[in-house]
Scaffold this motif. Structure first.
Motif, PDB file in Angstrom:
ATOM      1  N   TRP A   1       9.139   2.242   3.746  1.00  0.00           N
ATOM      2  CA  TRP A   1       9.254   0.931   3.112  1.00  0.00           C
ATOM      3  C   TRP A   1      10.646   0.657   2.565  1.00  0.00           C
ATOM      4  CZ3 TRP A   1      10.787   0.932  -1.924  1.00  0.00           C
ATOM      5  CH2 TRP A   1      10.570   2.086  -2.680  1.00  0.00           C
TER       6      TRP A   1
ATOM      7  N   GLN B   1      -2.764  -9.420   0.616  1.00  0.00           N
ATOM      8  CA  GLN B   1      -2.940  -8.134   1.293  1.00  0.00           C
ATOM      9  C   GLN B   1      -4.297  -7.512   0.956  1.00  0.00           C
ATOM     10  OE1 GLN B   1      -2.776  -4.779  -0.128  1.00  0.00           O
ATOM     11  NE2 GLN B   1      -3.070  -3.894   1.908  1.00  0.00           N
ATOM     12  N   GLN B   2      -4.696  -7.584  -0.311  1.00  0.00           N
ATOM     13  CA  GLN B   2      -5.997  -7.058  -0.701  1.00  0.00           C
ATOM     14  C   GLN B   2      -7.130  -7.936  -0.191  1.00  0.00           C
ATOM     15  OE1 GLN B   2      -4.194  -6.792  -4.792  1.00  0.00           O
ATOM     16  NE2 GLN B   2      -5.879  -5.366  -5.079  1.00  0.00           N
TER      17      GLN B   2
ATOM     18  N   ARG C   1       0.070  -3.081  -7.796  1.00  0.00           N
ATOM     19  CA  ARG C   1       1.053  -3.140  -6.700  1.00  0.00           C
ATOM     20  C   ARG C   1       1.581  -4.557  -6.489  1.00  0.00           C
ATOM     21  NH1 ARG C   1      -3.321  -2.168  -1.829  1.00  0.00           N
ATOM     22  NH2 ARG C   1      -4.511  -1.238  -3.505  1.00  0.00           N
TER      23      ARG C   1
ATOM     24  N   ASP D   1       0.833  -1.211   0.000  1.00  0.00           N
ATOM     25  CA  ASP D   1       0.000   0.000   0.000  1.00  0.00           C
ATOM     26  C   ASP D   1       0.864   1.256   0.000  1.00  0.00           C
ATOM     27  OD1 ASP D   1      -2.548  -0.909  -0.219  1.00  0.00           O
ATOM     28  OD2 ASP D   1      -2.947  -1.012   1.925  1.00  0.00           O
ATOM     29  N   GLU D   2       1.885   1.273   0.854  1.00  0.00           N
ATOM     30  CA  GLU D   2       2.747   2.451   0.978  1.00  0.00           C
ATOM     31  C   GLU D   2       3.564   2.666  -0.296  1.00  0.00           C
ATOM     32  OE1 GLU D   2       6.392   3.887   3.850  1.00  0.00           O
ATOM     33  OE2 GLU D   2       4.705   2.807   4.768  1.00  0.00           O
TER      34      GLU D   2
ATOM     35  N   GLU E   1      -8.621  -5.883   2.631  1.00  0.00           N
ATOM     36  CA  GLU E   1      -9.718  -5.113   2.059  1.00  0.00           C
ATOM     37  C   GLU E   1     -11.022  -5.907   1.997  1.00  0.00           C
ATOM     38  OE1 GLU E   1      -8.325  -3.642  -1.690  1.00  0.00           O
ATOM     39  OE2 GLU E   1      -6.534  -2.714  -0.801  1.00  0.00           O
TER      40      GLU E   1
ATOM     41  N   ALA F   1       2.659   1.763  -3.357  1.00  0.00           N
ATOM     42  CA  ALA F   1       1.715   2.252  -4.367  1.00  0.00           C
ATOM     43  C   ALA F   1       1.389   3.725  -4.139  1.00  0.00           C
ATOM     44  CB  ALA F   1       0.437   1.417  -4.338  1.00  0.00           C
ATOM     45  N   SER F   2       1.257   4.114  -2.880  1.00  0.00           N
ATOM     46  CA  SER F   2       0.947   5.519  -2.561  1.00  0.00           C
ATOM     47  C   SER F   2       2.119   6.426  -2.909  1.00  0.00           C
ATOM     48  CB  SER F   2       0.598   5.640  -1.080  1.00  0.00           C
ATOM     49  OG  SER F   2       0.374   6.984  -0.723  1.00  0.00           O
TER      50      SER F   2
ATOM     51  N   PRO G   1      -5.086  -0.773  -8.187  1.00  0.00           N
ATOM     52  CA  PRO G   1      -4.742  -1.481  -6.945  1.00  0.00           C
ATOM     53  C   PRO G   1      -4.099  -2.839  -7.177  1.00  0.00           C
ATOM     54  CG  PRO G   1      -7.116  -1.479  -7.315  1.00  0.00           C
ATOM     55  CD  PRO G   1      -6.523  -0.543  -8.309  1.00  0.00           C
TER      56      PRO G   1
ATOM     57  N   GLU H   1      -7.248  -5.547   7.873  1.00  0.00           N
ATOM     58  CA  GLU H   1      -5.950  -4.931   7.576  1.00  0.00           C
ATOM     59  C   GLU H   1      -5.036  -4.908   8.778  1.00  0.00           C
ATOM     60  OE1 GLU H   1      -2.995  -3.363   5.356  1.00  0.00           O
ATOM     61  OE2 GLU H   1      -4.978  -3.763   4.515  1.00  0.00           O
TER      62      GLU H   1
END
Length: 397
Positions: A150, A224-225, A34, A20-21, A229, A23-24, A31, A234
């Protein structure tokens, strides 16, 4: 051997909490994209696996092994300063390709010393430690994220690489018998690399292992998703993922205790049929209890547990006919398993639609195909101890 193999597992699973980090930071909109941080690494490892065995059969196991560790260290540090998501993927590909020896050579080193069910038992013992890494790696990644960004996860990878390399320098002898050294020339390569493809006793097990692991790679890519999610857990992702992966360590230990008594074939064939049954229930749960983590978690845990009775045994059965060319055989077999598994894993991950159904269908389909391939290698008969196997002891025959 377990520590060397674990460096690859750490490079895969420690990244999961950071997707997530990453990708951000790089403004990755899709999504599912990643997941490529993991998928590209696995795919490159598959291609890279063709290389180290050839050199290890010529120059010995140690030089090639330490060259792989060096690439692992350098690539990890370069990933820390990647300027873009695309460059990070390129560096991950370099890391996976260059460190494929860490997956290939342990099997060749073990084959230098052992064979048959004894080899399967030793590989299972190694897998107990190796499979503990997926349990701990997400927690390691999450601990790093609690205190730093990360990028520092890659620093931790490099640190572990230094520790393991120092240990291997001190403790690992050269296991290749000088009389079994192979020349690196077109004739040797043409003979050794396709040998697995021409060996019926091996090819079915190699492809079956690739298919089975492909389903698991799909779980790793989308975990992770899926957990964070879809199931809304999470905060507990490292714990849930680690707990499901812990069953692999348990089954690897159990396999090491029973494989010499019952035989690698009987154990793995029973586990494969059980895997198919559980996967059928997985499809049912994904359809009828789509939002229930209480259904998904025990089923995926059982699937991973059964994998502990498949991976080591399939690998040892496939390596059994190869002695003098164990490095080349391990290379081509590792490459085929990783390429097939990685491509399947990426496809399953990219098919993620917010539910567990694509993964469940993939697990069932891959296990059914695996059974067909095992039946091909065994000429239609399961649960039997083999006749005395053929051995390929020379590079050129």
């Amino acid at each position: 051997m377990a520590a060397l193999m674990s460096l690859n597992a750490l490079a895969i699973d420690a990244m999961l909490p950071a997707l997530d980090e990453i990708a951000s930071d790089f403004s990755v909109a899709d999504p599912n994209r990643r997941q490529l941080v993991v998928g590209v690494y696995l795919l490159a490892t598959g291609f890279g696996s063709l290389v180290p065995g050839l050199f290890a059969d010529r120059y010995g196991r140690r030089p090639v092994l330490f060259a792989s560790i060096a690439v692992y260290l350098v690539a990890s540090l370069l990933c820390m300063v990647a300027p873009s998501f695309e460059m990070l993927l390129v560096l991950r590909a370099v890391q996976g390709f260059g460190t494929a020896g860490l997956m290939v050579l342990p099997a060749a080193i073990i084959r230098d010393r052992f064979d048959g069910d004894k080899m399967a038992r030793l590989i299972s013992m190694i897998f107990i430690v190796f499979m503990a890494v997926p349990v701990l790696a997400p927690t390691v990644g999450q601990l790093v994220l609690n205190f730093a960004s990360w990028e520092w996860i890659f620093f931790v990878l490099a640190l572990f690489g230094v520790i393991v390399s120092l240990w291997a320098m001190k403790r690992l002898p050269e296991t290749l018998d000088p009389k079994n050294r192979q020349k690196i020339d077109p004739r040797t390569i043409v003979h050794n690399l396709p040998l697995t493809l021409r060996t019926r006793e091996a090819i079915g097990y190699v492809l079956a292992a690739g298919l089975t692991f492909g389903g698991v790679f799909g779980y790793i890519n989308s975990a992770q998703q899926l957990i964070g999610e879809h199931f809304g857990a999470e905060e507990y992702f490292p714990l849930i993922f680690g707990a499901s992966a812990a069953t692999l360590a348990f089954s690897s230990f159990a396999n090491s205790q029973i494989v010499e008594r019952f035989g690698a074939r009987r154990v793995s064939h029973t586990a494969l049929i059980a895997f198919i049954v559980v996967s059928c229930v997985q499809v049912y749960a994904a359809e009828v209890h789509a939002d229930s983590l209480l259904w998904f978690f025990p089923l995926i845990s059982i699937n991973l547990c059964l994998l502990g009775f498949l991976g080591a045994n399939f690998g040892s059965i496939a390596m059994q006919p190869f002695f003098g060319s164990a490095g080349a055989a391990s290379s081509v077999q590792s490459s085929m398993r990783m390429l097939l598994g990685a491509v399947m894993g990426i496809a399953i991950g990219q098919a993620y639609d917010g539910t567990a159904l694509p993964l469940a269908i993939a697990l069932l389909g891959s296990s059914l195909l695996s059974l067909a391939l095992v039946l091909f290698s065994e000429r239609g008969k399961l649960f039997r101890r083999p006749r005395k196997p053929r051995y390929f002891t020379e590079g050129i025959r």
